[in-house]
Design a protein around this motif. Structure first.
Motif, PDB file in Angstrom:
ATOM      1  N   LYS A  87      -2.040  18.532   2.895  1.00 17.48           N
ATOM      2  CA  LYS A  87      -1.213  17.360   3.181  1.00 17.48           C
ATOM      3  C   LYS A  87      -2.034  16.077   3.257  1.00 17.48           C
ATOM      4  O   LYS A  87      -1.489  15.014   3.604  1.00 17.48           O
ATOM      5  N   GLY A  88      -3.318  16.151   2.933  1.00 14.20           N
ATOM      6  CA  GLY A  88      -4.145  14.955   2.897  1.00 14.20           C
ATOM      7  C   GLY A  88      -4.092  14.292   1.535  1.00 14.20           C
ATOM      8  O   GLY A  88      -3.534  14.831   0.571  1.00 14.20           O
ATOM      9  N   PHE A  89      -4.689  13.102   1.441  1.00 12.97           N
ATOM     10  CA  PHE A  89      -4.721  12.367   0.183  1.00 12.97           C
ATOM     11  C   PHE A  89      -5.904  12.796  -0.679  1.00 12.97           C
ATOM     12  O   PHE A  89      -6.960  13.178  -0.168  1.00 12.97           O
TER      13      PHE A  89
ATOM     14  N   THR B 291      -0.930  14.148  -3.117  1.00 12.18           N
ATOM     15  CA  THR B 291      -1.002  14.890  -1.859  1.00 12.18           C
ATOM     16  C   THR B 291      -1.472  16.312  -2.112  1.00 12.18           C
ATOM     17  O   THR B 291      -0.948  16.992  -3.002  1.00 12.18           O
ATOM     18  N   VAL B 292      -2.447  16.755  -1.346  1.00 10.75           N
ATOM     19  CA  VAL B 292      -2.961  18.119  -1.462  1.00 10.75           C
ATOM     20  C   VAL B 292      -1.934  19.081  -0.877  1.00 10.75           C
ATOM     21  O   VAL B 292      -1.450  18.896   0.242  1.00 10.75           O
ATOM     22  N   THR B 293      -1.575  20.116  -1.623  1.00  8.58           N
ATOM     23  CA  THR B 293      -0.587  21.081  -1.137  1.00  8.58           C
ATOM     24  C   THR B 293      -1.219  22.368  -0.620  1.00  8.58           C
ATOM     25  O   THR B 293      -0.611  23.086   0.171  1.00  8.58           O
ATOM     26  N   LYS B 294      -2.435  22.672  -1.079  1.00  3.54           N
ATOM     27  CA  LYS B 294      -3.097  23.899  -0.628  1.00  3.54           C
ATOM     28  C   LYS B 294      -4.590  23.790  -0.923  1.00  3.54           C
ATOM     29  O   LYS B 294      -5.002  23.165  -1.890  1.00  3.54           O
ATOM     30  N   VAL B 295      -5.399  24.424  -0.047  1.00  2.00           N
ATOM     31  CA  VAL B 295      -6.862  24.431  -0.221  1.00  2.00           C
ATOM     32  C   VAL B 295      -7.385  25.821   0.084  1.00  2.00           C
ATOM     33  O   VAL B 295      -6.937  26.472   1.039  1.00  2.00           O
TER      34      VAL B 295
ATOM     35  N   MET C  73       0.837  -1.204   0.000  1.00  3.59           N
ATOM     36  CA  MET C  73       0.000   0.000   0.000  1.00  3.59           C
ATOM     37  C   MET C  73       0.867   1.248   0.000  1.00  3.59           C
ATOM     38  O   MET C  73       1.045   1.924   1.009  1.00  3.59           O
ATOM     39  N   GLY C  74       1.421   1.573  -1.151  1.00  2.00           N
ATOM     40  CA  GLY C  74       2.265   2.757  -1.254  1.00  2.00           C
ATOM     41  C   GLY C  74       1.484   4.035  -1.427  1.00  2.00           C
ATOM     42  O   GLY C  74       2.001   5.128  -1.232  1.00  2.00           O
ATOM     43  N   GLY C  75       0.194   3.928  -1.828  1.00  2.00           N
ATOM     44  CA  GLY C  75      -0.636   5.115  -2.004  1.00  2.00           C
ATOM     45  C   GLY C  75      -1.579   5.257  -0.825  1.00  2.00           C
ATOM     46  O   GLY C  75      -1.135   5.398   0.312  1.00  2.00           O
ATOM     47  N   HIS C  76      -2.894   5.193  -1.074  1.00  2.00           N
ATOM     48  CA  HIS C  76      -3.868   5.167   0.006  1.00  2.00           C
ATOM     49  C   HIS C  76      -5.067   4.354  -0.453  1.00  2.00           C
ATOM     50  O   HIS C  76      -5.122   3.902  -1.595  1.00  2.00           O
ATOM     51  N   PHE C  77      -6.030   4.118   0.443  1.00  2.00           N
ATOM     52  CA  PHE C  77      -7.182   3.302   0.081  1.00  2.00           C
ATOM     53  C   PHE C  77      -8.072   4.052  -0.904  1.00  2.00           C
ATOM     54  O   PHE C  77      -8.644   5.085  -0.579  1.00  2.00           O
ATOM     55  N   VAL C  78      -8.169   3.518  -2.111  1.00  2.00           N
ATOM     56  CA  VAL C  78      -8.953   4.134  -3.190  1.00  2.00           C
ATOM     57  C   VAL C  78     -10.041   3.150  -3.603  1.00  2.00           C
ATOM     58  O   VAL C  78      -9.757   1.980  -3.871  1.00  2.00           O
ATOM     59  N   GLN C  79     -11.277   3.619  -3.671  1.00  2.00           N
ATOM     60  CA  GLN C  79     -12.389   2.732  -3.995  1.00  2.00           C
ATOM     61  C   GLN C  79     -12.677   2.637  -5.489  1.00  2.00           C
ATOM     62  O   GLN C  79     -13.296   1.691  -5.957  1.00  2.00           O
TER      63      GLN C  79
ATOM     64  N   ASP D 113     -10.665  11.162  -0.176  1.00  5.04           N
ATOM     65  CA  ASP D 113     -10.231  10.133   0.766  1.00  5.04           C
ATOM     66  C   ASP D 113     -11.427   9.702   1.623  1.00  5.04           C
ATOM     67  O   ASP D 113     -12.035  10.514   2.321  1.00  5.04           O
ATOM     68  N   VAL D 114     -11.774   8.438   1.571  1.00  8.29           N
ATOM     69  CA  VAL D 114     -12.967   7.936   2.254  1.00  8.29           C
ATOM     70  C   VAL D 114     -12.866   8.063   3.771  1.00  8.29           C
ATOM     71  O   VAL D 114     -13.889   8.130   4.462  1.00  8.29           O
ATOM     72  N   VAL D 115     -11.662   8.142   4.314  1.00  7.95           N
ATOM     73  CA  VAL D 115     -11.494   8.248   5.764  1.00  7.95           C
ATOM     74  C   VAL D 115     -12.202   9.491   6.305  1.00  7.95           C
ATOM     75  O   VAL D 115     -12.873   9.447   7.343  1.00  7.95           O
TER      76      VAL D 115
END
Length: 236
Positions: free
Chosen positions: A143-145, A154-158, A100-106, A193-195
């Motif tokens: 910094k979230g997925f 990775t999100v750098t700015k919102v 799991m090098g990325g994140h959980f993707v549905q 990101d589902v989390v």
């Protein structure tokens, strides 16, 4: 389930309208080629992420496979804008041995986003994107997925007020995803990101279960405790 680590880039070689009686509307069958590397262990019925959209393999032969796309999927994703020659990100579903090098993707696209700008930063590029559904920005955090066309980034700015977020594509990623070739005005598929959504539902459910004649009881206790502590401090 996927990781958001694109395995290869395929080429759309055919688009065929499906029989409405079979697809429930004007669905499409995609033929995607140049992807022999991910078909070595393929079986009919397997899931493959195509630009971040989980599709089912209906046929496969050598370097290509076919997958049906339902009308609802065409409405909610950018797959309806594909044409012969279009490049797409591809990833097989995870297996028990997948790292799991990325994140959980549905593979369930939440919305599409329009690329507002592409800005060079050294050998990287910063993409600013505006989602069609602005309400989803509450799940987008710095910094979230986030998943764009199936690629875990990775999100750098919102900026919630102006309705955009940014991601950066480093040189390595640019060579391996179709997003790097897109320009301002183009659209990408977005999966949040589902989390974040699971946490929100759990917290809302908890507060709703503790409600008594107005504001949630737990909030009343927290506010009351803070007020008491402040008053005690002032009285000293």
């Amino acid at each position: 389930m996927f990781t958001g680590l694109v395995e290869t880039i395929g080429t759309v070689t055919a688009l065929t309208s499906l029989d409405p009686s079979l697809s429930g509307g004007n669905g499409t069958s995609l033929t995607i080629s140049d992807c022999a590397s991910i078909l070595t262990d393929a079986q009919a019925g397997d899931s493959i992420s195509v630009n971040g959209t989980c599709l089912t393999v209906t046929e496969f032969d050598g370097p290509s496979f076919k997958a049906g796309v339902a009308p609802e999927t065409l409405r909610r994703t950018n797959l309806g804008r594909l044409k012969e020659g279009s490049k797409v990100n591809l990833e097989r579903a995870v297996s028990a041995s997948t790292r799991m090098g990325g994140h959980f993707v549905q593979g369930h696209v939440d919305t599409v986003a329009t690329i507002e700008s592409v800005t060079p930063d050294g050998n990287a590029y910063t993409f600013r994107l505006s989602p069609r559904d602005k309400s989803l920005l509450r799940y987008v955090v710095e910094k979230g997925f986030i998943t764009l066309d199936g690629a875990s980034l990775t999100v750098t700015k919102v900026d919630d007020a102006q309705g955009w977020f940014e991601v950066m594509l480093i040189a390595y990623t640019q060579e391996r995803v179709v997003t790097a070739t897109k320009q301002p005005g183009d659209e990408v598929n977005v999966e949040i990101d589902v989390v974040g959504k699971l946490v929100e539902k759990s917290v809302v459910g908890y507060f709703e279960s503790t409600t008594k004649d107005g504001p949630p009881a737990i909030l009343e206790k927290i506010v009351g405790r803070l007020v008491d502590e402040k008053l005690n401090t002032l009285q000293r």
